[in-house]
Every structure is written in C-alpha cells, then in structure tokens.
Design a protein around this motif. Sequence first.
Motif, PDB file in Angstrom:
ATOM      1  N   VAL A 139       0.859  -1.179   0.000  1.00 32.64           N
ATOM      2  CA  VAL A 139       0.000   0.000   0.000  1.00 32.64           C
ATOM      3  C   VAL A 139       0.895   1.229   0.000  1.00 32.64           C
ATOM      4  O   VAL A 139       2.038   1.194   0.472  1.00 32.64           O
ATOM      5  CB  VAL A 139      -0.945   0.022   1.220  1.00 32.64           C
ATOM      6  N   ALA A 140       0.359   2.338  -0.512  1.00 32.73           N
ATOM      7  CA  ALA A 140       1.152   3.553  -0.650  1.00 32.73           C
ATOM      8  C   ALA A 140       0.678   4.620   0.327  1.00 32.73           C
ATOM      9  O   ALA A 140      -0.467   5.064   0.252  1.00 32.73           O
ATOM     10  CB  ALA A 140       1.049   4.081  -2.082  1.00 32.73           C
ATOM     11  N   PRO A 141       1.535   5.033   1.256  1.00 33.55           N
ATOM     12  CA  PRO A 141       1.167   6.166   2.119  1.00 33.55           C
ATOM     13  C   PRO A 141       0.871   7.416   1.292  1.00 33.55           C
ATOM     14  O   PRO A 141       1.420   7.607   0.207  1.00 33.55           O
ATOM     15  CB  PRO A 141       2.425   6.359   2.987  1.00 33.55           C
ATOM     16  N   LYS A 142       0.031   8.271   1.831  1.00 39.48           N
ATOM     17  CA  LYS A 142      -0.436   9.437   1.078  1.00 39.48           C
ATOM     18  C   LYS A 142       0.453  10.660   1.242  1.00 39.48           C
ATOM     19  O   LYS A 142       0.318  11.625   0.494  1.00 39.48           O
ATOM     20  CB  LYS A 142      -1.859   9.792   1.524  1.00 39.48           C
ATOM     21  N   GLU A 143       1.342  10.627   2.223  1.00 41.34           N
ATOM     22  CA  GLU A 143       2.133  11.816   2.503  1.00 41.34           C
ATOM     23  C   GLU A 143       3.357  11.432   3.319  1.00 41.34           C
ATOM     24  O   GLU A 143       3.511  10.286   3.741  1.00 41.34           O
ATOM     25  CB  GLU A 143       1.299  12.830   3.291  1.00 41.34           C
ATOM     26  N   MET A 144       4.242  12.392   3.516  1.00 42.71           N
ATOM     27  CA  MET A 144       5.367  12.239   4.425  1.00 42.71           C
ATOM     28  C   MET A 144       5.579  13.578   5.128  1.00 42.71           C
ATOM     29  O   MET A 144       4.997  14.599   4.735  1.00 42.71           O
ATOM     30  CB  MET A 144       6.632  11.808   3.694  1.00 42.71           C
ATOM     31  N   MET A 145       6.390  13.564   6.159  1.00 41.04           N
ATOM     32  CA  MET A 145       6.628  14.795   6.909  1.00 41.04           C
ATOM     33  C   MET A 145       8.092  14.886   7.293  1.00 41.04           C
ATOM     34  O   MET A 145       8.706  13.892   7.693  1.00 41.04           O
ATOM     35  CB  MET A 145       5.764  14.828   8.171  1.00 41.04           C
ATOM     36  N   MET A 146       8.648  16.090   7.160  1.00 37.95           N
ATOM     37  CA  MET A 146       9.952  16.408   7.722  1.00 37.95           C
ATOM     38  C   MET A 146       9.716  17.290   8.935  1.00 37.95           C
ATOM     39  O   MET A 146       9.284  18.436   8.800  1.00 37.95           O
ATOM     40  CB  MET A 146      10.837  17.089   6.685  1.00 37.95           C
ATOM     41  N   ALA A 147       9.946  16.722  10.119  1.00 33.97           N
ATOM     42  CA  ALA A 147       9.697  17.430  11.363  1.00 33.97           C
ATOM     43  C   ALA A 147      10.954  18.163  11.782  1.00 33.97           C
ATOM     44  O   ALA A 147      11.986  17.541  12.063  1.00 33.97           O
ATOM     45  CB  ALA A 147       9.262  16.445  12.449  1.00 33.97           C
ATOM     46  N   ARG A 148      10.882  19.487  11.825  1.00 30.54           N
ATOM     47  CA  ARG A 148      12.003  20.336  12.228  1.00 30.54           C
ATOM     48  C   ARG A 148      11.773  20.825  13.649  1.00 30.54           C
ATOM     49  O   ARG A 148      10.748  21.430  13.940  1.00 30.54           O
ATOM     50  CB  ARG A 148      12.131  21.541  11.294  1.00 30.54           C
ATOM     51  N   GLU A 152       7.919  24.951  12.034  1.00 33.05           N
ATOM     52  CA  GLU A 152       6.713  24.236  11.641  1.00 33.05           C
ATOM     53  C   GLU A 152       7.118  23.047  10.777  1.00 33.05           C
ATOM     54  O   GLU A 152       8.006  23.144   9.930  1.00 33.05           O
ATOM     55  CB  GLU A 152       5.784  25.169  10.851  1.00 33.05           C
ATOM     56  N   ASP A 153       6.494  21.901  11.019  1.00 34.69           N
ATOM     57  CA  ASP A 153       6.831  20.696  10.271  1.00 34.69           C
ATOM     58  C   ASP A 153       6.416  20.829   8.808  1.00 34.69           C
ATOM     59  O   ASP A 153       5.397  21.455   8.486  1.00 34.69           O
ATOM     60  CB  ASP A 153       6.147  19.480  10.893  1.00 34.69           C
ATOM     61  N   LEU A 154       7.207  20.252   7.932  1.00 29.69           N
ATOM     62  CA  LEU A 154       6.942  20.310   6.496  1.00 29.69           C
ATOM     63  C   LEU A 154       6.221  19.032   6.083  1.00 29.69           C
ATOM     64  O   LEU A 154       6.803  17.949   6.074  1.00 29.69           O
ATOM     65  CB  LEU A 154       8.249  20.466   5.720  1.00 29.69           C
ATOM     66  N   ARG A 155       4.961  19.154   5.757  1.00 27.42           N
ATOM     67  CA  ARG A 155       4.115  18.006   5.390  1.00 27.42           C
ATOM     68  C   ARG A 155       4.001  17.950   3.870  1.00 27.42           C
ATOM     69  O   ARG A 155       3.588  18.927   3.236  1.00 27.42           O
ATOM     70  CB  ARG A 155       2.745  18.183   6.031  1.00 27.42           C
ATOM     71  N   ILE A 156       4.379  16.827   3.285  1.00 26.50           N
ATOM     72  CA  ILE A 156       4.514  16.726   1.834  1.00 26.50           C
ATOM     73  C   ILE A 156       3.555  15.665   1.295  1.00 26.50           C
ATOM     74  O   ILE A 156       3.661  14.486   1.662  1.00 26.50           O
ATOM     75  CB  ILE A 156       5.957  16.354   1.451  1.00 26.50           C
ATOM     76  N   PRO A 157       2.625  16.028   0.431  1.00 26.92           N
ATOM     77  CA  PRO A 157       1.741  15.014  -0.166  1.00 26.92           C
ATOM     78  C   PRO A 157       2.503  14.147  -1.156  1.00 26.92           C
ATOM     79  O   PRO A 157       3.460  14.597  -1.794  1.00 26.92           O
ATOM     80  CB  PRO A 157       0.672  15.861  -0.875  1.00 26.92           C
ATOM     81  N   LEU A 158       2.088  12.909  -1.270  1.00 23.11           N
ATOM     82  CA  LEU A 158       2.689  11.970  -2.218  1.00 23.11           C
ATOM     83  C   LEU A 158       1.594  11.463  -3.157  1.00 23.11           C
ATOM     84  O   LEU A 158       1.156  10.311  -3.062  1.00 23.11           O
ATOM     85  CB  LEU A 158       3.342  10.801  -1.478  1.00 23.11           C
ATOM     86  N   PRO A 159       1.139  12.295  -4.073  1.00 20.43           N
ATOM     87  CA  PRO A 159       0.059  11.872  -4.976  1.00 20.43           C
ATOM     88  C   PRO A 159       0.525  10.810  -5.947  1.00 20.43           C
ATOM     89  O   PRO A 159       1.699  10.724  -6.299  1.00 20.43           O
ATOM     90  CB  PRO A 159      -0.307  13.172  -5.705  1.00 20.43           C
ATOM     91  N   TRP A 160      -0.393   9.997  -6.379  1.00 24.88           N
ATOM     92  CA  TRP A 160      -0.113   8.930  -7.347  1.00 24.88           C
ATOM     93  C   TRP A 160      -1.442   8.581  -8.000  1.00 24.88           C
ATOM     94  O   TRP A 160      -2.495   8.688  -7.372  1.00 24.88           O
ATOM     95  CB  TRP A 160       0.487   7.710  -6.647  1.00 24.88           C
ATOM     96  N   PRO A 161      -1.439   8.184  -9.280  1.00 19.38           N
ATOM     97  CA  PRO A 161      -2.717   7.837  -9.930  1.00 19.38           C
ATOM     98  C   PRO A 161      -3.550   6.870  -9.103  1.00 19.38           C
ATOM     99  O   PRO A 161      -3.054   5.846  -8.632  1.00 19.38           O
ATOM    100  CB  PRO A 161      -2.254   7.200 -11.244  1.00 19.38           C
ATOM    101  N   GLY A 162      -4.819   7.219  -8.881  1.00 20.70           N
ATOM    102  CA  GLY A 162      -5.709   6.378  -8.095  1.00 20.70           C
ATOM    103  C   GLY A 162      -5.681   6.658  -6.613  1.00 20.70           C
ATOM    104  O   GLY A 162      -6.473   6.098  -5.858  1.00 20.70           O
ATOM    105  N   HIS A 163      -4.775   7.538  -6.179  1.00 18.06           N
ATOM    106  CA  HIS A 163      -4.657   7.855  -4.760  1.00 18.06           C
ATOM    107  C   HIS A 163      -5.758   8.803  -4.311  1.00 18.06           C
ATOM    108  O   HIS A 163      -6.101   9.740  -5.018  1.00 18.06           O
ATOM    109  CB  HIS A 163      -3.307   8.521  -4.509  1.00 18.06           C
ATOM    110  N   GLN A 164      -6.257   8.562  -3.131  1.00 22.23           N
ATOM    111  CA  GLN A 164      -7.124   9.529  -2.480  1.00 22.23           C
ATOM    112  C   GLN A 164      -6.247  10.391  -1.577  1.00 22.23           C
ATOM    113  O   GLN A 164      -5.541   9.868  -0.719  1.00 22.23           O
ATOM    114  CB  GLN A 164      -8.196   8.817  -1.638  1.00 22.23           C
TER     115      GLN A 164
END
Length: 598
Positions: A139-148, A152-164
């Motif tokens: 399964v593919a996680p939807k996002e990742m985060m770089m916590a500084r 403020e933490d940097l939250r990054i979406p990981l879109p991919w075809p078919g992803h919600q």
Amino acid sequence: MGRAGSTRRTFVAGAGATAGAVAAGSVAALGKAQTATAAPGAEARHAADSVAVLGGGVAGLTAAHELAERGFAVTVYERRALGGKARSMGVPDSAKGGRRPLPAEHGFRFIPGIYHNLPDTMRRTPFPGNANGVWDNLVAPKEMMMARTGYEDLRIPLPWPGHQPAQLTLDDIRRALRGLLDAAKGLPAHEVAYFVNRAVVFLTSCDERRDRQWEATPWWDFVRAERMSHTYQRLLAVGVTRNIVATKAEEASTRTVGTLGEAFVFNALGRGADGPPDRILNAPTNEAWIDPWVTHLRSLGVEFKVGWSVRELRYGDGRITSVSIEDPDGVRRNVTADHYVQAMPVEHARPTWSAELKAADPQLARCDKLETDWMTGIQFYLTERTPILHGHLNCVDSPWSLTAIAQATHWPGRDFPADYGDGTVRDCLSVDISEWDKPGMLYGKTAKKCTREEVAREVWAQLKAALNDTGKNVLRDSVLHSWFLDPGVDGIGTPNPTNEDELLIHPVGTLHHRPTAKTKIPNLFLSGDYVAVDIDLATMEGANASAREAVNALLDQVGSSAPRCAVIPLFRAPELESFKRHDRLRFRLGLRNLFDLG
C-alpha cells in the motif's frame, strides 16, 4: 530499510516527489514480462544437484525460490529466524485473551517504486485472494513529513494515480503553508540554485566519472555543505545521508547518495517505476509476506533448518568441501552439497572465510574493508491512534536521526486492539534509530552507552521534541502503553555493546570493495546486500538482485539450459544518455562535467 532495507529512505522519496511533482496517468511496471520461470523438465535435469543456501534472509529466500523453480534440491540454513532483518516478530508475553502478540520488527519495511526485482518475486509468491500474490499487499502512504525542531513541520503530499489525498483540516492547511514558508526562509535562493546545479552535474555524469570521481568524493564535499546555511546542511547534506543511508555526510560516497536520489526523482516523475515512491505492507511483515513466502518455498520442495549457525566454509582442492555448522543443540556438523550459496550479512560471512579461501579469491579479502554501522528499530505501543500523518516521518533535527511511521492506519485488514496484545493497544509507532554514536537530549550519552530503558525514554523525548514543538500536542505520555527494542542489540549501557544486525554503510571507496556474486571457487556463490549489483545501497532490492545473480552464475557453472533469472536494473532516462556520452569524453580528457560550476 526495506528499509530496509533498509530500509528508511523516506527523505529522498519526499524530496523527489516535491522536486518533480508526479506525472499524471498510469505507469506500467517495468520488466514484468522479463521474468524467467523454470522450463518444463527442469526438475528432472537437476534432481541430483543439491544446493546449501547459507542464510534465510531476503537474499537466501530469493536464491532458494529461483533454484527450486529450476529443479535444484535446496536446503536453507538459518541461524535465527527466516526473513532475517526483514522479518517481523511478536513481543514476548504480550498476547492476552487469544490475541496475537504485539507486532515488532527490526525496522519498518519500505519497498519503493524504484525496486523491480523484489516486487517481481512478490508477484510470484501466492497469497490467498490476491491476483498478484504478495505484491497486492503493498500500500502507498499518502504523505510524508519532515519534522524540524523549533520550526513548523513540512508536510509533503505523495500523490499517485488512483490515490485519495489525505484529509486535511483548516489547521493542517495553515501548518502546511507555514512549513513551506519556514523551509523557503531557511534555504536562501542561491543555495537552492546551487543544490539544483549539483543535481544536474550528477544526472549528466557518465558512469566512469561516477565510479571514480564521485565514488571518491564525500557527499558533504560534493554539495559544498561546509559553506552553506544550517538548514541546507540539515536537509540536503545530513538528512539525505544519516537518515537514509545510515552513514555520515562527511564520509558517504556521492555515487551512492546521488544514484539513490536520481532513482527517486524519476520514480516521483512516474518514469521507470514499479509503483509509487513510497510503499509499505498492509500488515506485519511476516503475515503479509515472509510466512506466505516460506509456505510457497516448502511447496516447491525447499527444506529449512532454523537455528543452524554457519561457523566455517571448509576449503580444499580448489573447492568448498563442506561447511561446519552448529545445530540448535550446539553440536558441530559437517554439511555437504554440490553447490553453496552464501547469503549471510557480510559481518557474519567474513569470520567463516579462512585465509586459504580468501587467498583463492582476493575479492573475499577485500570484503574486510567493507564497513557496517548500527541502524535499529524500536516500537512504541499506544492506547490511542496517533494524529501524526498518513505516512513516514523524518525527524530531521533529532540527535539520533529518527525516522518513524504509525502503522495501524496502514493495516486496514487488522483491528489492532482486537487482534494484538491485551486489547488496549490501538497503534504501533515504529521508529528507526540511525545514529548511535551522538549524545542524546536527556542523558547526554550516546545510544550505545544508554541502557535499553534509557534508549526508550530518549527516543520518546526526541520524538516529542520534533512533534510537540509548535503548539500541537501530538504525542502524550498518557497514551504510551509499552515499547520494544530490537533484541539483536545487546550489552548497551556496558563497555561492550553489540548488534547482531548491523547495516552496510557506504563511505567513499566502498564500491571497489564489494564482491561479485560469482567467486573464483567454482561451487561457491555470494548473495546479500553487500554484493555488487546495480542498486548501490544495502537494501532488500540489492539482496534480491544479488541472489538472482548468484543463481545465474551457478546455472552458468553447471551448463544448465534452464532460463536465467531476470535482473532488472535501475531506470536510466534515455534523454540523458547523450549528455553522459559527452561527459565520458570530457572525463577521459581530464575535464570537469560541462555543468560543474565548482
């Protein structure tokens, strides 16, 4: 590290996704049609050929899989547990009321889209109800985060075809914007431009320059980190190496770091990908993958001997004559076979090689120069779901270089409190500790000098420092049920700490010490994440690819007509090949890369 391999490569995945966005449309998996399976009659041709596979991790199980499909009689000898560092395990004495033990692991599994050989094996491993076998359990996680810490933490979406996409509140959106602005403010424009230039230099560098110049250049020097801001150093120098390759930026080979980064960028762009940049299993590793794999191999006739520890490869008359193995009762036995595939981690394989054996093949002696380091997991069991994010977390500023993932949300087929533990645990926060030699926050001691309890308290404190520092109370002491530190770590807090599961690291020059799967001993073949393959990193993909190389070398040695294993390389962008050809000429003339500004 999948992780790890390990293992743990979420920073580059996120950076690739951020830098390249993700191309729309579906992407066909590379190499599906290249898989070779055993030809009819292979069993009869090789009925008399026995193979002892020494080691039952990903490398050993892959070798057994490929050999058994081609009719060889295979016995796997594993010292501890099938699956090796990739396995999951149960926390002792944690199961209550008919539930399973709390799930634990050496470190969380990570199977990105840059992998092709391992996913192919997973597709060929049956799983009830899955058309594509174990592969369908990814399964593919939807996002990742770089916590500084302090930012403020940097939250990054990981879109991919078919992803919600992950559901966001207004507060989430506000924090995401602040995180982007903080990162932009901390990274001056000229530093961003310089790093992009360095990326272009590496992308257009020919193989000769990569293997010689960049293999001899530390990543820290390549990206000129010494001259740059603290944010640049943390994100683009230290973060890329210590959190991902478990080595220090000042020492890590630019070839290794750059090759991995290049692969992730193209993965994020949808080029040459087996799937999304970030994939994990939808259940504990043994449930979703290792146990079904072992069941399938048994159905192919593979025999397993668990608790058998290899002590010495006996060498004489130019061949391996036998292997001295200690059985579960501590009795030494001599095991003989027609062929031997040694699929053990390098730090465990080296003591089994005699001086005579290393003299017979000097590449074995060169393995003494390979270096390993500690990268080990700890799990925190929580009585509430953690509201962190739907994906991997990178604690960029943590002293011990922590990466983590909250697992329950990724296991939709599991009711955590109903299935595991005592019924009160609702989530598992699985954390990898990549830095064991730097003082922590609470005790001022390195992880190796801390007791197990001190390690747990220190890691928990570092997680809270990274996540609770901007007014959002993500982790609370009141929800912490228990913790479990990998049992391979022993003696910490004493003068002689040991780790049964170290990770191959990649300081400059490592490439030239890695052996090939084929040795000069005609009945000995090497498999493992330290063996030289296309992916220049200690990963499950490398272990799988090296096992395929070992089997192919064995087939060549015996003159077999069985089909060879497909070994699928990392994607190479065709539009860059002309630049690489031009750079090859410049390199041979002693000139720097065309784009290298120094």
